[in-house]
Motif scaffolding. Sequence first.
Motif, PDB file in Angstrom:
ATOM      1  N   CYS A 141       0.858  -1.181   0.000  1.00 12.03           N
ATOM      2  CA  CYS A 141       0.000   0.000   0.000  1.00 12.03           C
ATOM      3  C   CYS A 141       0.903   1.243   0.000  1.00 12.03           C
ATOM      4  O   CYS A 141       1.909   1.272  -0.705  1.00 12.03           O
ATOM      5  CB  CYS A 141      -0.943  -0.038   1.184  1.00 12.03           C
ATOM      6  SG  CYS A 141      -0.133  -0.418   2.748  1.00 12.03           S
ATOM      7  N   THR A 181      -4.182   2.305   4.140  1.00 11.10           N
ATOM      8  CA  THR A 181      -3.224   1.525   4.911  1.00 11.10           C
ATOM      9  C   THR A 181      -1.814   1.934   4.494  1.00 11.10           C
ATOM     10  O   THR A 181      -1.599   2.487   3.414  1.00 11.10           O
ATOM     11  CB  THR A 181      -3.420   0.015   4.676  1.00 11.10           C
ATOM     12  OG1 THR A 181      -3.568  -0.221   3.274  1.00 11.10           O
ATOM     13  CG2 THR A 181      -4.635  -0.493   5.393  1.00 11.10           C
ATOM     14  N   GLU A 210       0.864  -4.396   4.566  1.00  8.63           N
ATOM     15  CA  GLU A 210       0.279  -3.272   5.314  1.00  8.63           C
ATOM     16  C   GLU A 210       0.508  -3.499   6.798  1.00  8.63           C
ATOM     17  O   GLU A 210       0.635  -4.622   7.258  1.00  8.63           O
ATOM     18  CB  GLU A 210      -1.218  -3.147   5.032  1.00  8.63           C
ATOM     19  CG  GLU A 210      -2.057  -4.382   5.346  1.00  8.63           C
ATOM     20  CD  GLU A 210      -2.324  -4.649   6.823  1.00  8.63           C
ATOM     21  OE1 GLU A 210      -2.334  -3.680   7.609  1.00  8.63           O
ATOM     22  OE2 GLU A 210      -2.505  -5.816   7.182  1.00  8.63           O
TER      23      GLU A 210
END
Length: 338
Positions: free
Chosen positions: A166, A213, A249
């Motif tokens: 992410c 995230t 994440e």
Amino acid sequence: MSTKTNIFFIGATGYVGSTLITRLVNHPEASTFDIYALVRSAEEAKIFESALNLKELDKVQALAEKADVIFHLGDSDDVPLIKAIFSGMKAKHSKTGVQPMLIHTSGTGVIVDDARGEYVTDTVYSDLNLEQIKAIPETALHRPVDLLVFEADTEGYSRTHIVCPCLIYGVTKNPLVEAGIANAHSVQIPMLVKAALAGKKAGVIGQGKPIWTSVHNEDVVDLYITLFDSIANNPSKTGHGWDGLYYAENGEHTLLELGRAIGAALVSLGVANTAEPTTYTPQEIKTYFGSEQWGWMLFGSNCRCRADRARAIGWKPKYTTEDLMKSIKPEVESFLKQ
């Protein structure tokens, strides 16, 4: 006959790639690896011993055919490049019966929505939720290449895996960065920092309500190593193909919180008088981020996921959202010096 593992590495001078290849060179089993890296220029090749152009797809295919394992940290939207890689992998399988392994890099841009800063979504993607993964539209960012990666595994000539980070953060340090040929910064936070410095104020798109995230660069690299080791030591228990998507994440933040952290850094460094972000105008979005569509996607969307599969194979990220916020001021200071 050589018992070494041939590793073909694409993207060794990138933000994540430079840290990962440094870790591979220092891996406990490094004496059993033959690592060859694809780089972009003769200057970079002084570090890696050979110069090849990413557009020389015949050479990419030849190197892919030689490899037992391929780390692809290059352009995650380059369809001709991934096809050249698969041509080489298919040729290897045809000649030897061996299934080479691919660890490909995508990104959670594939799951963003179109919130434009105005709302929070309850949708959270899990890398164990196959129905969710298969429902991602073909038009999503990175999706055309991701689908080819899944297809290659389904056809049986390779085992493929996708690492999907992410928002990545942290100013990275490694020998390649110090040598001046690798990138020390990620993409999203530096774009926001540069925009804030240019306007002398922090900003958000819309109300800054969406949630993203995040993951530290070192934790992303840990995931690649964890996955690589799992493939080597527990291949039957390591998901691949459609079961081989691994999100990266460890924590969430709103875009407003991120904007305020940048604003606080500006205030502490004497650049701005207030830490509270203002809403970017359409023209500011175009100026700072290239287009409204690109700005909405990177800084106005929701992007929520859980790395359940990644944690199931032993990945243990260390850095949290608190570390993300602490990383902002060093980023600002770094760009102020430029």
